[in-house]
Design an enzyme around this catalytic site. Structure first.
Site, PDB file in Angstrom:
ATOM      1  N   LYS A   1      32.545  21.165  46.937  1.00  0.00           N
ATOM      2  CA  LYS A   1      31.981  21.579  48.236  1.00  0.00           C
ATOM      3  C   LYS A   1      32.235  20.500  49.276  1.00  0.00           C
ATOM      4  O   LYS A   1      32.215  19.315  48.973  1.00  0.00           O
ATOM      5  CB  LYS A   1      30.454  21.723  48.134  1.00  0.00           C
ATOM      6  CG  LYS A   1      29.975  23.047  47.628  1.00  0.00           C
ATOM      7  CD  LYS A   1      30.040  24.098  48.713  1.00  0.00           C
ATOM      8  CE  LYS A   1      29.525  25.411  48.239  1.00  0.00           C
ATOM      9  NZ  LYS A   1      30.513  26.439  48.088  1.00  0.00           N
TER      10      LYS A   1
ATOM     11  N   ASP B   1      32.933  26.159  39.630  1.00  0.00           N
ATOM     12  CA  ASP B   1      34.319  25.904  40.017  1.00  0.00           C
ATOM     13  C   ASP B   1      35.140  25.348  38.857  1.00  0.00           C
ATOM     14  O   ASP B   1      36.278  25.754  38.654  1.00  0.00           O
ATOM     15  CB  ASP B   1      34.389  24.931  41.199  1.00  0.00           C
ATOM     16  CG  ASP B   1      33.937  25.564  42.500  1.00  0.00           C
ATOM     17  OD1 ASP B   1      33.993  26.800  42.621  1.00  0.00           O
ATOM     18  OD2 ASP B   1      33.519  24.820  43.407  1.00  0.00           O
TER      19      ASP B   1
ATOM     20  N   GLU C   1      39.988  22.656  45.998  1.00  0.00           N
ATOM     21  CA  GLU C   1      39.992  23.207  44.635  1.00  0.00           C
ATOM     22  C   GLU C   1      41.410  23.142  44.057  1.00  0.00           C
ATOM     23  O   GLU C   1      41.595  22.721  42.924  1.00  0.00           O
ATOM     24  CB  GLU C   1      39.508  24.661  44.624  1.00  0.00           C
ATOM     25  CG  GLU C   1      38.018  24.805  44.702  1.00  0.00           C
ATOM     26  CD  GLU C   1      37.548  26.243  44.539  1.00  0.00           C
ATOM     27  OE1 GLU C   1      38.333  27.114  44.089  1.00  0.00           O
ATOM     28  OE2 GLU C   1      36.376  26.507  44.862  1.00  0.00           O
TER      29      GLU C   1
END
Length: 147
Positions: free
Chosen positions: A83, A68, A29
């Site tokens: 993911k 996200d 991320e």
């Protein structure tokens, strides 16, 4: 080791939301945030600012899914979930049922419920929904290195 922290947005004018509250929950991320922040292909982006209501099949209740990313990439608006690839497929059934397997199945069901609702949510707005795995990030030139 778990990698979490606050991301400091450099191009505040590109961030669509509260740039002081951007939190990453994995190195992937964080590196995707860096890419969004610096890529000329991204005109706007945010993290966990879009909330998708979804019905979970496990408890038959409504929940809230914080995506996200929302990325305006090359003129398209994309809702993104980041993911590991292994978490995007059903877990393999072991020879005997373990607590770990039950947890993996539960997580997978919750995630697929979220993703199904996010896809519909995005399509209703003329957006796309994508799951970015390590393969996606690599193909986009997003470095997966630590630090």
């Amino acid at each position: 080791m778990t990698y979490k922290g606050k991301y400091r947005v450099k191009n505040i004018n590109k961030y669509a939301g509260d740039h002081t509250k951007v939190t990453y929950r994995s190195l992937w991320e964080r590196n995707a945030f860096r890419w969004c922040d610096s890529s000329p292909r991204v005109s706007k982006w945010n993290s966990e600012e879009v909330v998708v209501p979804y019905l979970c099949q496990l408890d038959k209740k409504m929940h809230r899914y914080y995506t996200d990313l929302l990325v305006c990439l090359d003129g398209e608006v994309i809702l993104v979930e980041i993911k590991p690839k292994k978490e995007t497929t059903p877990p393999k059934k072991p020879t005997r049922t373990t607590k770990r397997y039950v947890n993996e199945v539960t997580t997978y069901i919750k995630n697929t419920d979220k993703w199904t609702h996010a896809k519909v949510y995005a399509e209703k707005r003329g957006w796309k929904f994508e799951i970015w795995t390590e393969d996606t990030l690599k193909s986009m030139g997003i470095k997966l290195l630590k630090g």
